[in-house]
Design an enzyme around this catalytic site. Structure first.
Site, short mmCIF file in Angstrom:
data_model
loop_
_atom_site.label_atom_id
_atom_site.label_comp_id
_atom_site.label_asym_id
_atom_site.label_seq_id
_atom_site.Cartn_x
_atom_site.Cartn_y
_atom_site.Cartn_z
N HIS A 59 0.81 -1.23 0.00
CA HIS A 59 0.00 0.00 0.00
C HIS A 59 0.83 1.26 0.00
O HIS A 59 0.30 2.34 -0.19
CB HIS A 59 -0.95 0.00 1.20
CG HIS A 59 -0.27 0.15 2.51
ND1 HIS A 59 -0.26 1.33 3.20
CD2 HIS A 59 0.45 -0.71 3.24
CE1 HIS A 59 0.42 1.17 4.32
NE2 HIS A 59 0.88 -0.08 4.35
N THR A 60 2.15 1.14 0.21
CA THR A 60 2.98 2.33 0.16
C THR A 60 3.46 2.62 -1.25
O THR A 60 4.10 3.63 -1.49
CB THR A 60 4.22 2.18 1.05
OG1 THR A 60 4.97 1.08 0.57
CG2 THR A 60 3.85 1.98 2.48
N GLN A 61 3.18 1.72 -2.18
CA GLN A 61 3.77 1.85 -3.50
C GLN A 61 2.87 2.55 -4.50
O GLN A 61 3.20 2.64 -5.67
CB GLN A 61 4.20 0.48 -4.01
CG GLN A 61 5.17 -0.17 -3.04
CD GLN A 61 5.82 -1.39 -3.60
OE1 GLN A 61 5.57 -1.77 -4.73
NE2 GLN A 61 6.66 -2.01 -2.81
#
Lengths: 282, 275
Positions: A59-61
Protein backbone atom coordinates in the site's frame (compact mmCIF):
# COMPACT_ATOMS: atom_id res chain seq x y z
CA UNK A 1 -2.06 7.67 -9.22
CA UNK A 2 -4.62 5.14 -8.00
CA UNK A 3 -3.58 1.59 -8.88
CA UNK A 4 -5.04 0.50 -12.15
CA UNK A 5 -8.08 -1.69 -11.91
CA UNK A 6 -7.10 -3.76 -8.97
CA UNK A 7 -10.38 -5.26 -7.94
CA UNK A 8 -11.74 -3.29 -5.06
CA UNK A 9 -14.98 -2.68 -3.28
CA UNK A 10 -16.81 0.34 -4.64
CA UNK A 11 -18.10 1.02 -1.19
CA UNK A 12 -14.73 0.89 0.52
CA UNK A 13 -12.59 2.54 -2.13
CA UNK A 14 -9.14 1.74 -3.50
CA UNK A 15 -6.72 -0.21 -1.36
CA UNK A 16 -9.40 -1.75 0.75
CA UNK A 17 -10.08 -5.06 -0.86
CA UNK A 18 -13.10 -7.06 0.09
CA UNK A 19 -12.04 -10.65 0.84
CA UNK A 20 -14.35 -12.12 -1.72
CA UNK A 21 -12.50 -10.17 -4.38
CA UNK A 22 -9.04 -11.30 -3.32
CA UNK A 23 -8.08 -14.75 -4.55
CA UNK A 24 -5.62 -15.35 -1.75
CA UNK A 25 -7.88 -14.22 1.00
CA UNK A 26 -10.09 -17.24 1.55
CA UNK A 27 -7.08 -19.51 1.87
CA UNK A 28 -5.32 -17.06 4.16
CA UNK A 29 -8.27 -16.89 6.50
CA UNK A 30 -8.06 -20.58 7.04
CA UNK A 31 -4.30 -20.76 7.31
CA UNK A 32 -3.77 -17.83 9.59
CA UNK A 33 -6.02 -16.92 12.42
CA UNK A 34 -6.56 -13.53 10.83
CA UNK A 35 -7.24 -10.87 13.39
CA UNK A 36 -9.34 -8.94 10.92
CA UNK A 37 -11.88 -11.69 10.73
CA UNK A 38 -15.01 -10.57 12.54
CA UNK A 39 -15.89 -13.15 15.14
CA UNK A 40 -19.52 -12.11 15.28
CA UNK A 41 -20.30 -12.63 11.62
CA UNK A 42 -20.52 -9.79 9.16
CA UNK A 43 -18.45 -9.20 6.06
CA UNK A 44 -14.74 -9.46 6.76
CA UNK A 45 -12.30 -7.22 4.99
CA UNK A 46 -8.58 -6.58 4.90
CA UNK A 47 -6.67 -3.41 4.41
CA UNK A 48 -3.68 -3.89 2.08
CA UNK A 49 -4.60 -7.44 1.19
CA UNK A 50 -1.12 -8.37 0.00
CA UNK A 51 0.39 -8.19 3.45
CA UNK A 52 0.32 -11.27 5.62
CA UNK A 53 -0.72 -13.44 2.70
CA UNK A 54 2.82 -14.15 1.59
CA UNK A 55 3.79 -10.75 0.24
CA UNK A 56 5.28 -7.49 1.41
CA UNK A 57 3.30 -4.32 2.09
CA UNK A 58 2.06 -2.93 -1.18
CA UNK A 59 0.00 0.00 0.00
CA UNK A 60 2.98 2.33 0.16
CA UNK A 61 3.77 1.85 -3.50
CA UNK A 62 0.84 3.79 -4.92
CA UNK A 63 -0.23 7.28 -4.14
CA UNK A 64 -3.65 7.90 -2.66
CA UNK A 65 -4.11 11.54 -1.80
CA UNK A 66 -2.10 13.61 -4.22
CA UNK A 67 -1.31 17.19 -5.00
CA UNK A 68 -0.58 18.52 -8.46
CA UNK A 69 2.06 20.90 -9.86
CA UNK A 70 4.29 23.21 -7.84
CA UNK A 71 5.80 26.20 -9.66
CA UNK A 72 8.76 28.27 -8.50
CA UNK A 73 11.14 30.92 -9.74
CA UNK A 74 13.93 33.18 -8.62
CA UNK A 75 13.49 36.94 -8.47
CA UNK A 76 15.36 39.96 -7.17
CA UNK A 77 14.83 39.43 -3.43
CA UNK A 78 14.83 35.65 -3.30
CA UNK A 79 12.55 32.92 -4.55
CA UNK A 80 8.81 32.53 -4.98
CA UNK A 81 6.84 29.29 -4.98
CA UNK A 82 3.19 28.67 -5.85
CA UNK A 83 0.71 25.81 -5.97
CA UNK A 84 -2.98 25.10 -5.49
CA UNK A 85 -4.45 23.67 -2.30
CA UNK A 86 -6.16 20.60 -3.69
CA UNK A 87 -5.68 17.07 -2.36
CA UNK A 88 -7.02 14.67 -4.96
CA UNK A 89 -8.19 11.18 -4.09
CA UNK A 90 -7.56 9.58 -7.43
CA UNK A 91 -9.41 12.01 -9.65
CA UNK A 92 -11.84 13.00 -6.92
CA UNK A 93 -11.27 16.55 -5.71
CA UNK A 94 -11.36 15.30 -2.14
CA UNK A 95 -9.59 17.87 0.05
CA UNK A 96 -9.66 21.50 -0.99
CA UNK A 97 -7.59 23.24 1.66
CA UNK A 98 -4.33 21.33 1.87
CA UNK A 99 -1.15 23.33 2.36
CA UNK A 100 1.47 21.84 0.12
CA UNK A 101 4.24 24.30 0.97
CA UNK A 102 6.05 24.23 4.28
CA UNK A 103 9.04 26.13 5.67
CA UNK A 104 12.09 24.25 6.90
CA UNK A 105 14.25 26.20 9.32
CA UNK A 106 14.77 29.87 8.62
CA UNK A 107 15.90 30.02 5.03
CA UNK A 108 14.20 27.18 3.21
CA UNK A 109 10.81 26.24 1.86
CA UNK A 110 9.59 22.93 0.45
CA UNK A 111 6.74 22.59 -2.01
CA UNK A 112 5.44 19.12 -2.73
CA UNK A 113 3.36 17.47 -5.38
CA UNK A 114 2.40 13.82 -5.19
CA UNK A 115 1.36 11.69 -2.25
CA UNK A 116 0.45 13.88 0.71
CA UNK A 117 1.29 11.44 3.49
CA UNK A 118 4.74 10.89 2.01
CA UNK A 119 5.17 14.66 2.12
CA UNK A 120 4.26 14.56 5.80
CA UNK A 121 6.90 11.91 6.32
CA UNK A 122 9.51 14.01 4.51
CA UNK A 123 8.60 17.00 6.66
CA UNK A 124 9.00 14.83 9.74
CA UNK A 125 12.53 13.94 8.65
CA UNK A 126 13.38 17.58 8.03
CA UNK A 127 11.86 18.70 11.32
CA UNK A 128 14.06 16.18 13.09
CA UNK A 129 17.08 17.73 11.43
CA UNK A 130 16.10 21.28 12.38
CA UNK A 131 15.35 20.19 15.94
CA UNK A 132 18.77 18.57 16.04
CA UNK A 133 20.34 21.84 14.90
CA UNK A 134 18.43 23.71 17.58
CA UNK A 135 19.56 21.27 20.25
CA UNK A 136 23.20 21.64 19.26
CA UNK A 137 22.75 25.32 20.09
CA UNK A 138 25.84 26.30 18.11
CA UNK A 139 24.13 28.74 15.79
CA UNK A 140 24.53 26.46 12.79
CA UNK A 141 21.53 25.63 10.65
CA UNK A 142 20.97 23.63 7.51
CA UNK A 143 21.30 25.71 4.38
CA UNK A 144 18.95 25.33 1.40
CA UNK A 145 21.62 23.45 -0.58
CA UNK A 146 22.16 21.04 2.27
CA UNK A 147 18.45 20.33 2.58
CA UNK A 148 18.19 19.88 -1.18
CA UNK A 149 21.07 17.44 -1.24
CA UNK A 150 19.70 15.58 1.76
CA UNK A 151 16.36 15.14 0.02
CA UNK A 152 17.96 13.79 -3.16
CA UNK A 153 19.68 11.17 -1.02
CA UNK A 154 16.48 10.25 0.81
CA UNK A 155 14.46 9.99 -2.39
CA UNK A 156 17.06 7.95 -4.22
CA UNK A 157 17.56 5.71 -1.22
CA UNK A 158 13.86 4.94 -1.02
CA UNK A 159 13.72 4.26 -4.75
CA UNK A 160 16.48 1.71 -4.24
CA UNK A 161 14.31 -0.04 -1.68
CA UNK A 162 11.57 -0.24 -4.30
CA UNK A 163 9.43 1.81 -1.95
CA UNK A 164 9.70 5.32 -3.35
CA UNK A 165 8.33 8.40 -1.68
CA UNK A 166 5.73 9.35 -4.28
CA UNK A 167 6.58 13.03 -4.52
CA UNK A 168 8.15 15.64 -6.69
CA UNK A 169 9.61 18.31 -4.48
CA UNK A 170 10.62 21.88 -5.00
CA UNK A 171 13.29 23.16 -2.62
CA UNK A 172 13.74 26.90 -2.50
CA UNK A 173 15.70 29.12 -0.20
CA UNK A 174 17.59 32.31 0.39
CA UNK A 175 20.76 32.20 2.43
CA UNK A 176 23.83 34.45 2.69
CA UNK A 177 22.50 36.72 -0.02
CA UNK A 178 21.99 33.93 -2.53
CA UNK A 179 18.83 32.39 -3.89
CA UNK A 180 18.58 28.66 -4.27
CA UNK A 181 16.03 26.76 -6.29
CA UNK A 182 16.03 23.06 -7.05
CA UNK A 183 13.72 20.16 -7.63
CA UNK A 184 13.87 16.52 -6.58
CA UNK A 185 11.84 13.81 -8.24
CA UNK A 186 10.35 10.58 -6.97
CA UNK A 187 13.42 8.50 -7.86
CA UNK A 188 16.04 11.02 -6.82
CA UNK A 189 16.32 12.84 -10.11
CA UNK A 190 17.31 16.40 -9.36
CA UNK A 191 18.42 19.68 -10.84
CA UNK A 192 18.73 23.32 -9.90
CA UNK A 193 17.62 26.18 -12.12
CA UNK A 194 16.35 29.74 -12.10
CA UNK A 195 12.82 28.43 -12.43
CA UNK A 196 11.46 24.97 -11.77
CA UNK A 197 8.10 23.22 -11.80
CA UNK A 198 6.87 19.74 -10.97
CA UNK A 199 4.34 17.56 -12.77
CA UNK A 200 2.22 19.21 -15.44
CA UNK A 201 3.75 22.53 -14.51
CA UNK A 202 7.01 21.43 -16.13
CA UNK A 203 5.14 21.29 -19.45
CA UNK A 204 2.55 24.02 -19.01
CA UNK A 205 4.20 26.72 -16.93
CA UNK A 206 7.91 26.41 -17.62
CA UNK A 207 7.61 27.49 -21.27
CA UNK A 208 6.27 30.79 -19.95
CA UNK A 209 9.04 31.01 -17.37
CA UNK A 210 11.67 30.33 -20.01
CA UNK A 211 10.42 33.29 -21.97
CA UNK A 212 9.87 35.79 -19.19
CA UNK A 213 11.79 34.87 -16.06
CA UNK A 214 15.05 36.63 -15.22
CA UNK A 215 16.83 36.63 -11.89
CA UNK A 216 16.56 40.38 -11.33
CA UNK A 217 12.82 40.63 -11.89
CA UNK A 218 10.81 42.57 -9.31
CA UNK A 219 8.47 40.96 -6.83
CA UNK A 220 5.39 42.19 -8.73
CA UNK A 221 6.68 40.85 -12.04
CA UNK A 222 7.53 37.53 -10.44
CA UNK A 223 4.08 37.26 -8.87
CA UNK A 224 2.36 38.11 -12.15
CA UNK A 225 4.41 35.53 -14.05
CA UNK A 226 3.76 32.88 -11.44
CA UNK A 227 0.04 33.62 -11.56
CA UNK A 228 0.11 33.26 -15.35
CA UNK A 229 1.70 29.87 -14.84
CA UNK A 230 -0.90 28.88 -12.27
CA UNK A 231 -3.70 30.03 -14.55
CA UNK A 232 -2.43 27.94 -17.47
CA UNK A 233 -2.08 24.94 -15.18
CA UNK A 234 -5.61 25.46 -13.93
CA UNK A 235 -6.96 25.68 -17.48
CA UNK A 236 -5.34 22.45 -18.64
CA UNK A 237 -4.88 20.26 -15.55
CA UNK A 238 -8.13 18.62 -14.49
CA UNK A 239 -6.72 17.77 -11.05
CA UNK A 240 -6.42 21.36 -9.97
CA UNK A 241 -8.66 23.98 -8.42
CA UNK A 242 -8.75 27.74 -8.44
CA UNK A 243 -7.42 28.18 -4.94
CA UNK A 244 -3.78 29.03 -4.71
CA UNK A 245 -1.06 29.95 -2.28
CA UNK A 246 2.09 31.87 -3.12
CA UNK A 247 5.10 31.68 -0.84
CA UNK A 248 8.37 33.55 -0.90
CA UNK A 249 11.71 33.26 0.80
CA UNK A 250 13.80 36.41 1.12
CA UNK A 251 16.43 37.76 3.47
CA UNK A 252 13.58 38.37 5.96
CA UNK A 253 12.65 34.69 5.99
CA UNK A 254 9.78 32.75 4.48
CA UNK A 255 6.14 33.74 4.22
CA UNK A 256 3.24 31.74 2.81
CA UNK A 257 0.18 33.64 1.64
CA UNK A 258 -3.41 32.87 2.52
CA UNK A 259 -5.25 30.94 -0.21
CA UNK A 260 -6.85 33.07 -2.92
CA UNK A 261 -8.49 32.64 -6.32
CA UNK A 262 -7.39 33.96 -9.70
CA UNK A 263 -9.61 35.64 -12.28
CA UNK A 264 -10.08 33.21 -15.14
CA UNK A 265 -11.42 33.58 -18.65
CA UNK A 266 -13.14 30.63 -20.29
CA UNK A 267 -14.41 32.41 -23.41
CA UNK A 268 -11.37 31.64 -25.56
CA UNK A 269 -12.16 30.12 -28.92
CA UNK A 270 -9.65 27.36 -28.36
CA UNK A 271 -11.73 26.25 -25.38
CA UNK A 272 -14.91 25.85 -27.41
CA UNK A 273 -13.83 22.75 -29.27
CA UNK A 274 -10.41 21.84 -27.93
CA UNK A 275 -10.26 18.65 -29.99
CA UNK A 276 -10.49 20.52 -33.26
CA UNK A 277 -6.87 21.62 -33.19
CA UNK A 278 -5.51 18.43 -31.69
CA UNK A 279 -5.12 15.73 -34.29
CA UNK A 280 -5.59 12.24 -32.95
CA UNK A 281 -7.76 13.13 -30.01
CA UNK A 282 -11.52 12.83 -29.80
CA UNK B 1 53.13 -4.04 48.17
CA UNK B 2 50.97 -0.97 47.92
CA UNK B 3 48.02 -1.56 45.64
CA UNK B 4 45.20 0.72 44.69
CA UNK B 5 41.92 -0.95 45.29
CA UNK B 6 39.89 1.46 43.17
CA UNK B 7 41.64 1.47 39.84
CA UNK B 8 40.73 -1.84 38.24
CA UNK B 9 37.99 -0.46 36.03
CA UNK B 10 36.52 2.86 35.09
CA UNK B 11 33.14 2.34 36.72
CA UNK B 12 34.53 2.23 40.24
CA UNK B 13 34.84 5.48 42.13
CA UNK B 14 37.61 6.02 44.61
CA UNK B 15 36.42 7.43 47.94
CA UNK B 16 38.18 10.64 46.99
CA UNK B 17 35.76 11.02 44.09
CA UNK B 18 38.16 10.08 41.33
CA UNK B 19 38.12 7.48 38.64
CA UNK B 20 41.67 6.26 38.35
CA UNK B 21 41.35 4.46 35.02
CA UNK B 22 40.42 7.72 33.34
CA UNK B 23 43.34 9.49 34.93
CA UNK B 24 45.67 6.75 33.74
CA UNK B 25 44.36 7.21 30.23
CA UNK B 26 45.08 10.93 30.48
CA UNK B 27 48.57 10.01 31.67
CA UNK B 28 49.08 8.05 28.45
CA UNK B 29 48.51 11.28 26.55
CA UNK B 30 51.26 12.98 28.54
CA UNK B 31 53.71 10.22 27.66
CA UNK B 32 53.26 10.59 23.93
CA UNK B 33 55.60 13.00 22.20
CA UNK B 34 54.54 16.61 22.09
CA UNK B 35 52.03 18.14 19.69
CA UNK B 36 51.12 21.81 19.51
CA UNK B 37 48.32 23.65 17.78
CA UNK B 38 47.60 27.33 17.31
CA UNK B 39 45.36 29.47 15.17
CA UNK B 40 45.01 32.91 13.68
CA UNK B 41 41.86 34.47 12.26
CA UNK B 42 42.38 32.54 9.03
CA UNK B 43 44.51 29.49 9.70
CA UNK B 44 45.12 26.64 12.09
CA UNK B 45 48.56 25.10 12.37
CA UNK B 46 49.34 21.79 14.07
CA UNK B 47 52.93 20.74 14.72
CA UNK B 48 54.23 17.50 16.19
CA UNK B 49 57.44 15.93 17.36
CA UNK B 50 57.82 12.46 15.96
CA UNK B 51 59.53 9.56 17.68
CA UNK B 52 61.27 6.61 16.10
CA UNK B 53 60.85 3.25 17.83
CA UNK B 54 64.50 2.44 17.20
CA UNK B 55 67.54 3.67 15.35
CA UNK B 56 66.56 1.59 12.35
CA UNK B 57 62.90 2.47 12.23
CA UNK B 58 61.04 5.28 10.57
CA UNK B 59 59.50 8.10 12.57
CA UNK B 60 55.94 7.38 13.74
CA UNK B 61 53.29 9.47 12.01
CA UNK B 62 51.29 11.70 14.33
CA UNK B 63 49.25 13.91 12.06
CA UNK B 64 46.29 12.62 10.10
CA UNK B 65 44.23 14.31 7.46
CA UNK B 66 40.53 13.89 8.18
CA UNK B 67 39.09 15.82 5.28
CA UNK B 68 40.06 18.77 3.11
CA UNK B 69 39.01 21.12 5.89
CA UNK B 70 40.21 19.25 8.92
CA UNK B 71 43.08 17.27 10.40
CA UNK B 72 44.24 15.92 13.76
CA UNK B 73 47.47 15.57 15.69
CA UNK B 74 47.58 12.76 18.21
CA UNK B 75 49.51 12.05 21.36
CA UNK B 76 49.29 8.81 23.30
CA UNK B 77 48.47 5.39 21.89
CA UNK B 78 48.85 5.65 18.13
CA UNK B 79 46.59 2.65 17.59
CA UNK B 80 43.72 4.35 19.40
CA UNK B 81 44.40 7.51 17.46
CA UNK B 82 44.11 5.66 14.19
CA UNK B 83 40.75 4.22 15.19
CA UNK B 84 39.46 7.68 16.04
CA UNK B 85 40.84 9.20 12.86
CA UNK B 86 39.12 6.51 10.81
CA UNK B 87 35.87 7.28 12.60
CA UNK B 88 36.27 10.99 11.94
CA UNK B 89 37.07 10.43 8.29
CA UNK B 90 33.99 8.29 7.90
CA UNK B 91 31.77 10.88 9.55
CA UNK B 92 33.16 13.60 7.29
CA UNK B 93 32.73 11.62 4.12
CA UNK B 94 29.20 10.59 5.08
CA UNK B 95 28.32 14.19 5.80
CA UNK B 96 29.58 15.41 2.46
CA UNK B 97 27.75 12.59 0.71
CA UNK B 98 24.44 13.37 2.35
CA UNK B 99 24.62 17.17 2.58
CA UNK B 100 27.21 18.06 -0.04
CA UNK B 101 28.94 20.28 2.49
CA UNK B 102 31.85 19.85 4.90
CA UNK B 103 31.08 18.70 8.42
CA UNK B 104 31.35 21.40 11.08
CA UNK B 105 34.49 20.96 13.18
CA UNK B 106 32.70 21.60 16.45
CA UNK B 107 30.00 19.03 15.70
CA UNK B 108 32.52 16.32 14.87
CA UNK B 109 34.57 17.05 17.97
CA UNK B 110 31.41 16.72 20.02
CA UNK B 111 30.69 13.34 18.45
CA UNK B 112 34.22 12.12 19.18
CA UNK B 113 33.94 13.36 22.75
CA UNK B 114 30.65 11.51 23.19
CA UNK B 115 32.30 8.40 21.82
CA UNK B 116 35.14 8.76 24.32
CA UNK B 117 32.70 9.39 27.14
CA UNK B 118 30.91 6.09 26.56
CA UNK B 119 34.20 4.30 27.22
CA UNK B 120 34.40 5.94 30.65
CA UNK B 121 31.06 4.56 31.79
CA UNK B 122 31.12 0.90 30.74
CA UNK B 123 32.69 -1.79 32.89
CA UNK B 124 33.77 -3.81 29.87
CA UNK B 125 35.52 -0.97 28.09
CA UNK B 126 38.61 1.12 28.57
CA UNK B 127 39.00 4.81 27.82
CA UNK B 128 40.90 5.77 24.68
CA UNK B 129 44.55 6.37 25.51
CA UNK B 130 44.97 9.20 23.08
CA UNK B 131 44.57 12.96 23.05
CA UNK B 132 43.56 14.69 19.85
CA UNK B 133 44.32 18.18 18.71
CA UNK B 134 41.73 18.85 16.06
CA UNK B 135 42.37 21.72 13.69
CA UNK B 136 39.85 22.69 11.08
CA UNK B 137 38.25 25.45 9.10
CA UNK B 138 34.50 25.61 8.50
CA UNK B 139 31.87 28.23 7.80
CA UNK B 140 32.30 29.62 11.31
CA UNK B 141 36.04 30.10 10.80
CA UNK B 142 39.15 28.34 12.07
CA UNK B 143 38.90 26.10 15.11
CA UNK B 144 41.34 24.31 17.37
CA UNK B 145 39.98 21.71 19.76
CA UNK B 146 41.56 19.35 22.24
CA UNK B 147 39.81 16.00 22.79
CA UNK B 148 40.67 14.24 26.02
CA UNK B 149 40.25 10.50 26.85
CA UNK B 150 37.94 11.55 29.68
CA UNK B 151 35.31 12.64 27.17
CA UNK B 152 35.98 16.31 27.78
CA UNK B 153 36.76 18.63 24.93
CA UNK B 154 37.98 22.20 24.90
CA UNK B 155 38.38 24.87 22.29
CA UNK B 156 41.69 26.72 22.33
CA UNK B 157 43.47 29.61 20.70
CA UNK B 158 46.65 27.65 21.18
CA UNK B 159 47.40 24.42 22.98
CA UNK B 160 50.10 21.83 23.50
CA UNK B 161 49.88 18.24 24.70
CA UNK B 162 52.26 15.33 25.25
CA UNK B 163 55.65 14.95 26.89
CA UNK B 164 57.20 18.21 28.12
CA UNK B 165 54.30 20.11 26.63
CA UNK B 166 54.35 22.52 29.56
CA UNK B 167 57.37 24.20 28.02
CA UNK B 168 55.55 24.67 24.71
CA UNK B 169 52.48 25.96 26.55
CA UNK B 170 54.59 28.52 28.34
CA UNK B 171 55.86 29.77 24.99
CA UNK B 172 52.32 29.89 23.58
CA UNK B 173 50.97 31.69 26.62
CA UNK B 174 53.64 34.32 26.20
CA UNK B 175 52.91 34.89 22.52
CA UNK B 176 49.28 34.00 21.83
CA UNK B 177 48.04 37.59 21.73
CA UNK B 178 49.95 38.13 18.50
CA UNK B 179 48.51 35.04 16.79
CA UNK B 180 45.21 36.53 15.64
CA UNK B 181 46.71 38.63 12.85
CA UNK B 182 49.76 36.47 12.17
CA UNK B 183 50.48 35.28 8.64
CA UNK B 184 50.64 31.58 7.89
CA UNK B 185 54.46 31.74 7.86
CA UNK B 186 54.54 33.42 11.25
CA UNK B 187 52.10 30.88 12.62
CA UNK B 188 54.29 28.00 11.44
CA UNK B 189 57.30 29.75 12.96
CA UNK B 190 55.53 30.06 16.32
CA UNK B 191 54.47 26.43 16.12
CA UNK B 192 58.03 25.29 15.53
CA UNK B 193 59.46 27.58 18.20
CA UNK B 194 57.03 26.27 20.78
CA UNK B 195 57.66 22.70 19.68
CA UNK B 196 61.34 23.31 20.09
CA UNK B 197 60.75 24.08 23.77
CA UNK B 198 59.38 20.58 24.20
CA UNK B 199 62.08 18.87 22.22
CA UNK B 200 64.01 16.56 24.50
CA UNK B 201 66.94 15.33 22.53
CA UNK B 202 68.87 17.23 19.96
CA UNK B 203 67.48 19.70 17.49
CA UNK B 204 64.32 20.01 15.48
CA UNK B 205 64.90 18.79 11.98
CA UNK B 206 62.76 18.03 8.98
CA UNK B 207 62.66 14.34 9.92
CA UNK B 208 61.61 14.42 13.56
CA UNK B 209 58.81 16.90 13.25
CA UNK B 210 55.91 17.61 10.98
CA UNK B 211 53.67 20.63 10.53
CA UNK B 212 50.19 20.78 9.08
CA UNK B 213 48.16 23.75 7.96
CA UNK B 214 44.51 24.35 7.17
CA UNK B 215 42.51 27.50 6.76
CA UNK B 216 40.73 29.93 4.49
CA UNK B 217 41.11 28.70 0.89
CA UNK B 218 43.83 26.39 2.19
CA UNK B 219 42.97 22.70 2.18
CA UNK B 220 44.55 20.61 4.92
CA UNK B 221 48.16 19.93 4.08
CA UNK B 222 50.99 18.20 5.91
CA UNK B 223 54.48 19.66 5.60
CA UNK B 224 57.14 17.03 6.09
CA UNK B 225 60.67 16.33 4.96
CA UNK B 226 61.69 18.52 2.06
CA UNK B 227 58.63 20.77 2.15
CA UNK B 228 59.24 21.45 5.83
CA UNK B 229 62.97 22.05 5.51
CA UNK B 230 62.75 25.73 4.44
CA UNK B 231 60.69 26.51 7.53
CA UNK B 232 63.19 24.77 9.81
CA UNK B 233 66.09 26.57 8.14
CA UNK B 234 64.31 29.91 8.58
CA UNK B 235 63.80 29.04 12.22
CA UNK B 236 67.48 28.28 12.76
CA UNK B 237 68.46 31.52 11.07
CA UNK B 238 66.11 33.55 13.24
CA UNK B 239 67.15 31.65 16.32
CA UNK B 240 70.78 32.58 15.77
CA UNK B 241 69.78 36.23 15.54
CA UNK B 242 67.46 36.11 18.53
CA UNK B 243 69.98 34.42 20.81
CA UNK B 244 71.72 37.71 21.45
CA UNK B 245 68.63 39.54 22.69
CA UNK B 246 66.13 36.94 23.89
CA UNK B 247 67.14 34.27 26.35
CA UNK B 248 65.38 30.96 26.01
CA UNK B 249 63.15 30.17 29.01
CA UNK B 250 64.35 27.66 31.56
CA UNK B 251 62.55 24.73 30.06
CA UNK B 252 63.69 21.95 32.42
CA UNK B 253 62.26 23.66 35.49
CA UNK B 254 58.91 24.41 33.88
CA UNK B 255 58.16 20.91 32.73
CA UNK B 256 59.35 19.01 35.75
CA UNK B 257 56.05 17.19 36.43
CA UNK B 258 55.59 15.92 32.88
CA UNK B 259 59.25 15.16 32.46
CA UNK B 260 58.97 12.60 35.22
CA UNK B 261 56.43 10.70 33.19
CA UNK B 262 58.53 10.62 30.05
CA UNK B 263 60.14 7.23 29.61
CA UNK B 264 63.91 7.12 29.75
CA UNK B 265 65.71 6.66 26.48
CA UNK B 266 66.52 3.23 25.06
CA UNK B 267 63.96 1.47 27.14
CA UNK B 268 62.66 -1.88 25.98
CA UNK B 269 59.74 -1.32 23.54
CA UNK B 270 56.50 -0.97 25.48
CA UNK B 271 53.60 -3.28 24.70
CA UNK B 272 51.49 -0.42 23.42
CA UNK B 273 53.44 1.98 21.28
CA UNK B 274 53.16 5.59 22.24
CA UNK B 275 53.97 8.42 20.00
Amino acid sequence: MIPAPQKHSYALGPGVVAPAMHPEYGRAIQELNNVNYPKAGGQPFVVDAGHGVGGPHQHTQYPYVTGTSVLALKYKDGIMVACDTLGSYGSTKRYKSMERMKPVGKFTLIGASGEYSDFHYIMKLLDELTTDDYCHDDGQNLTPTEIYNYLTRVMYNRRNKFDPLWNSLVVGGFHNGESFLGTVGMVGTCYTDSHVATGFGAHLARPLFREKQYDDMSEDEARALLEDGLRVCYYRDKNSINKFQIAKVTAEGSTISEPYALITEWGYEAFVNPAAAAVGTW
Amino acid sequence: MFRNQYDTDCVTWSPAGRIHQIEYAMEAVKQGSAAVGLKSKKYVVLATLKRAASELSAYQRKVFKIDDHMGIAISGLTADGRVLSRYMRRECINHSFVYDSPLSVGRLVLQVADKAQVCTQRSWKRPYGVGLLVGGYDKTGPHLYYNCPSGNYYEYKAHAMGARSQAAKTYLERKFETFDDATLEELIKHALFSLKESCTDGELNSKNCSVSVVGLDTPFDILEGDTLKPHIDALDAEDAGAMETDTAPAAPAADAPTDEAAPPEAEEPPAAMES
